[in-house]
Each structure stands twice: as structure tokens, then as C-alpha cells.
Write a protein that holds these residues in place. Structure first.
Motif, PDB file in Angstrom:
ATOM      1  N   ASP A  99      -1.536  -4.237 -17.104  1.00 26.19           N
ATOM      2  CA  ASP A  99      -0.816  -3.051 -16.920  1.00 26.19           C
ATOM      3  C   ASP A  99       0.250  -1.744 -15.661  1.00 26.19           C
ATOM      4  O   ASP A  99      -0.618  -2.448 -14.770  1.00 26.19           O
ATOM      5  CB  ASP A  99      -1.508  -0.997 -17.707  1.00 26.19           C
ATOM      6  N   LEU A 100       1.204  -2.309 -15.274  1.00 26.63           N
ATOM      7  CA  LEU A 100       1.500  -1.495 -14.103  1.00 26.63           C
ATOM      8  C   LEU A 100       1.589  -0.146 -14.007  1.00 26.63           C
ATOM      9  O   LEU A 100       2.014   0.340 -14.770  1.00 26.63           O
ATOM     10  CB  LEU A 100       3.046  -2.629 -13.990  1.00 26.63           C
ATOM     11  N   VAL A 101       1.751  -0.023 -12.996  1.00 28.18           N
ATOM     12  CA  VAL A 101       1.852   1.643 -12.266  1.00 28.18           C
ATOM     13  C   VAL A 101       2.190   1.734 -11.187  1.00 28.18           C
ATOM     14  O   VAL A 101       1.973   1.509 -10.349  1.00 28.18           O
ATOM     15  CB  VAL A 101      -0.025   2.431 -12.912  1.00 28.18           C
ATOM     16  N   ILE A 102       3.611   2.758 -10.986  1.00 31.65           N
ATOM     17  CA  ILE A 102       4.161   2.514  -9.927  1.00 31.65           C
ATOM     18  C   ILE A 102       3.403   4.124  -8.965  1.00 31.65           C
ATOM     19  O   ILE A 102       3.800   4.955 -10.190  1.00 31.65           O
ATOM     20  CB  ILE A 102       5.812   2.876  -9.999  1.00 31.65           C
ATOM     21  N   ILE A 103       2.723   3.567  -8.379  1.00 32.85           N
ATOM     22  CA  ILE A 103       2.523   4.741  -7.909  1.00 32.85           C
ATOM     23  C   ILE A 103       3.391   5.247  -6.357  1.00 32.85           C
ATOM     24  O   ILE A 103       3.581   5.125  -5.050  1.00 32.85           O
ATOM     25  CB  ILE A 103       1.119   4.843  -6.690  1.00 32.85           C
ATOM     26  N   PRO A 104       3.982   6.828  -7.012  1.00 31.69           N
ATOM     27  CA  PRO A 104       5.370   7.841  -5.619  1.00 31.69           C
ATOM     28  C   PRO A 104       3.962   7.477  -4.140  1.00 31.69           C
ATOM     29  O   PRO A 104       3.407   7.789  -4.124  1.00 31.69           O
ATOM     30  CB  PRO A 104       5.066   8.700  -6.339  1.00 31.69           C
ATOM     31  N   ASN A 105       5.950   6.797  -3.175  1.00 30.12           N
ATOM     32  CA  ASN A 105       5.035   6.826  -2.197  1.00 30.12           C
ATOM     33  C   ASN A 105       5.051   8.721  -1.052  1.00 30.12           C
ATOM     34  O   ASN A 105       5.357   9.856  -2.019  1.00 30.12           O
ATOM     35  CB  ASN A 105       6.263   6.468  -0.979  1.00 30.12           C
ATOM     36  N   LEU A 106       3.998   9.175  -0.348  1.00 29.60           N
ATOM     37  CA  LEU A 106       3.664  10.032  -0.026  1.00 29.60           C
ATOM     38  C   LEU A 106       4.298  10.543   0.764  1.00 29.60           C
ATOM     39  O   LEU A 106       5.274  11.932   0.964  1.00 29.60           O
ATOM     40  CB  LEU A 106       2.234  10.001   0.440  1.00 29.60           C
ATOM     41  N   GLY A 154       8.497  -4.915   4.945  1.00 26.83           N
ATOM     42  CA  GLY A 154       7.487  -3.868   4.559  1.00 26.83           C
ATOM     43  C   GLY A 154       6.763  -3.749   6.124  1.00 26.83           C
ATOM     44  O   GLY A 154       5.507  -2.888   5.850  1.00 26.83           O
ATOM     45  N   ARG A 155       6.715  -4.480   6.626  1.00 24.10           N
ATOM     46  CA  ARG A 155       5.789  -4.870   7.826  1.00 24.10           C
ATOM     47  C   ARG A 155       5.806  -2.920   9.111  1.00 24.10           C
ATOM     48  O   ARG A 155       5.642  -2.905   9.314  1.00 24.10           O
ATOM     49  CB  ARG A 155       5.840  -5.477   8.752  1.00 24.10           C
ATOM     50  N   THR A 156       7.093  -2.670   9.148  1.00 25.30           N
ATOM     51  CA  THR A 156       7.775  -2.013   9.802  1.00 25.30           C
ATOM     52  C   THR A 156       8.105  -0.663   8.514  1.00 25.30           C
ATOM     53  O   THR A 156       8.734  -0.675   6.942  1.00 25.30           O
ATOM     54  CB  THR A 156       9.829  -2.784   9.820  1.00 25.30           C
ATOM     55  N   ALA A 157       8.198   0.541   9.017  1.00 24.91           N
ATOM     56  CA  ALA A 157       8.847   1.988   8.395  1.00 24.91           C
ATOM     57  C   ALA A 157       7.721   2.201   7.444  1.00 24.91           C
ATOM     58  O   ALA A 157       8.139   2.856   5.945  1.00 24.91           O
ATOM     59  CB  ALA A 157       9.982   1.810   7.817  1.00 24.91           C
ATOM     60  N   ARG A 158       5.968   1.541   7.894  1.00 25.61           N
ATOM     61  CA  ARG A 158       5.424   2.118   7.435  1.00 25.61           C
ATOM     62  C   ARG A 158       4.769   3.385   6.718  1.00 25.61           C
ATOM     63  O   ARG A 158       4.475   4.128   7.945  1.00 25.61           O
ATOM     64  CB  ARG A 158       4.158   1.362   7.257  1.00 25.61           C
ATOM     65  N   GLN A 159       4.170   4.320   5.969  1.00 29.17           N
ATOM     66  CA  GLN A 159       3.469   5.547   6.086  1.00 29.17           C
ATOM     67  C   GLN A 159       4.490   6.884   6.762  1.00 29.17           C
ATOM     68  O   GLN A 159       4.351   7.130   7.079  1.00 29.17           O
ATOM     69  CB  GLN A 159       1.828   5.778   6.312  1.00 29.17           C
TER      70      GLN A 159
END
Length: 317
Positions: free
Chosen positions: A135-142, A270-275
Motif C-alpha cells: 500500500d502506498l500512502v502519500i504524506i503531505p509536506n509540513l 531533492g538534495r535542495t529546498a528541503r524542509q
């Protein structure tokens, strides 16, 4: 090729005395040994493998960039590479036990949980559901992502490609941002490093090409005007702290090749603009590596790549 294999088979039988209990084994292995002798001849150091401490170490350059220190190739390939580099030859290894990914998920599936930011294309996600029964669950960005993508650049040859990479790097470095350059193979990392060292202070350049030299610790934090040159190793979950350069625009990622699939590309950028932090990314490509395409429209090339991946996944399914 068929006649060549017959010739080699006859040569072995007439020039080497084979114990009776090994005859069937040798007859089975000879075609594999011949194929792998040719493959070893064509394999390139710092692309398919590295030579370190008198050992041949395979490199997963196509996907993760990992140096597989504990892995030996089968069917004589490892031994032919040792001969190629005049290294002490080891015994041939054999796989006696094997559990496929599918078998692993079938056996342990109910107790397996994993987290990733890069599942890949929609087709890749569907394969995970259909084949591995997960099952795949997408968790929204904080936090809202603050990533900006710069236009792709396609250089007509290697010289122009290197110039464009250096120009973009120096431009961002002058703004006191951090720069991460991701290369397809170790050889290209070395090439770009040497080019930049001639034009930039060498102390501001960090190399991350092998996972067994503790290089990852050296790039945990990037400082103003610092340059990190890496392979796909830097795109597999490496968390580079960018607090020191956030006010200057964050980390700028340059991908110097067309990633083999969407997942690898997403990992790289994805190494940049994290969190919720700031960051930018750009592809700078060498036209010489895009020769199988009729034109150099990067959007069309990306679409073609994704279609090829979808077809491969359909065949796998």
C-alpha cells in the motif's frame, strides 16, 4: 563470435588438462568466461568499477553511485578485471542462496514498512502495488517547498559542457551560495574537479564519489561559495545542512547528465529546498551523450525516457 567460442573451447581442451569431475562445469562456464573476458576488456575504470587497495570494486553508477566493496562479479568477470590490472587473482565466487525482492516481500510483507521521498513515475508506483502487493500512502509536506528550476542547457560537445558547468558554478558561487554538482560517473567528477581547481580555490571544493572513504561526513554542511562535486551517491538520501547559505538563496544543484528515470532525477534535485528551505536546480547536458535522440529538446527527451521506462516496467510486470 560462434567460431571464436568454438576455437577457445578447443584450445582449452587441448592445452589444459581438466580433471574428469570438472569437465561438465568447465563446459558450462566456457561461454560465460568468453563473454566476460570481452566485457572486462570494455569495462572502464572509474565508470563501471574502481581499483582501490589492490581490489576491484564494482560501482552502481547507473542508479545509486554506490561503491560495492563487498561484491564480486560472477562467472570470471571479476578475475578478468584482476588480470587486466595485474592484481592478484582470487577464486571465482558462486551464488548458492538467493531470495528475490518479490520473494522477500511475499515472505515478510505484513511486517515491512518503509519511507521514501522518491517513488518515481506513476507506472513505477503501480508496479509496487501490483507486483509487491504493498500500500502506498502519500504524506503531505509540513512546509511549502521553495524550489525553483532553471532552464536546461545542452552543450554541443564536452569542452562547451565543461565551460557551461563551470560558468554556472562560478556564477552561483559569487552569490555565496552552495553548489552541488552531480555527475553520472566518477570519471566525470574528476574531470570537472580538475577544471574547477584551475579556476577556483581548491579548498572550496569537496569531492564525494565513494561511500567507503567517509566522504559523506565531509559534506554534511555546505558553507558560502562551497562546491561539492559528487556522483549519484549524493542523490540517495544525503541530508546536506544549508543553514549557512539560506540567506543567500540556499543550495544550487547542477545535474550534468540525463538521469535514467524520474526517480533518480527526483533524488538528485531533492538534495535542495528541503524542509521548506530555498533552493534551485538545473540540468546541464552534453549533446554527445544524447546521440540517440533526433533533436536536443530536453522536454521531448525526458518524455521519451519516461516512455522507455514505462515499457520496461510493463515487460517486468
Amino acid at each position: 563470435m560462434k567460431n571464436f567460442k568454438i576455437y577457445i573451447r578447443d584450445l582449452i581442451k587441448t592445452s589444459i588438462k581438466i580433471p574428469k569431475n570438472f569437465v561438465d562445469f568447465v563446459n558450462t562456464q566456457i561461454p560465460k568466461w568468453i563473454d566476460n573476458a570481452i566485457i572486462a576488456l570494455n569495462y572502464q575504470e572509474n565508470v563501471h568499477y574502481i581499483v582501490q587497495e589492490s581490489l576491484i570494486k564494482p560501482v552502481d553508477y547507473y542508479s545509486t553511485g554506490i561503491v560495492q566493496s563487498s561484491t564480486n562479479w560472477n562467472d570470471g568477470l571479476h578475475q578478468f578485471l584482476q588480470i587486466k590490472h595485474n592484481i592478484k587473482m582470487t577464486s571465482e565466487t558462486f551464488t548458492t542462496n538467493f531470495l528475490s525482492n518479490r520473494g522477500y516481500f511475499t515472505r515478510y510483507g505484513p511486517n515491512l514498512f518503509g519511507l521514501t521521498r522518491t517513488l518515481g513515475s506513476e507506472k513505477a508506483k503501480q508496479i509496487l502495488v501490483d507486483v509487491y502487493k504493498v500500500d502506498l500512502v502519500i504524506i503531505p509536506n509540513l512546509r511549502r517547498k521553495q524550489y525553483l528550476s532553471s532552464p536546461d542547457i545542452v552543450a554541443m560537445n564536452e569542452t562547451e559542457w565543461l565551460e557551461e558547468i563551470c560558468r554556472s558554478t562560478m556564477n552561483e558561487s559569487n552569490k555565496e551560495r552552495g553548489i552541488l554538482i552531480i555527475c553520472e560517473i566518477i570519471e566525470h567528477s574528476i574531470l570537472i574537479t580538475e577544471k574547477l581547481q584551475r579556476e577556483y580555490r581548491s579548498s572550496g571544493i569537496k569531492l564525494y564519489t565513494t561511500n567507503n572513504k567517509n566522504q559523506e561526513k565531509n559534506i554534511e554542511t555546505v558553507y558560502p561559495s562551497e562546491i561539492i562535486i559528487a556522483t549519484n551517491l549524493a542523490g540517495r538520501g544525503t541530508d546536506i545542512k544549508t543553514d549557512q547559505i539560506e540567506k543567500n538563496g540556499g543550495l544550487h544543484v547542477i545535474v550534468t547528465f540525463m538521469p535514467s528515470n524520474k526517480r533518480v532525477e527526483e533524488q538528485a534535485f531533492g538534495r535542495t529546498a528541503r524542509q521548506g528551505k530555498r533552493g534551485t536546480g538545473q540540468r546541464i547536458l552534453n549533446a554527445a551523450s544524447l546521440t540517440h535522440n533526433k533533436d536536443f529538446d530536453t522536454e521531448k527527451i525526458t518524455q521519451l525516457r519516461d516512455r522507455i521506462e514505462a515499457n520496461m516496467l510493463s515487460n517486468f510486470e
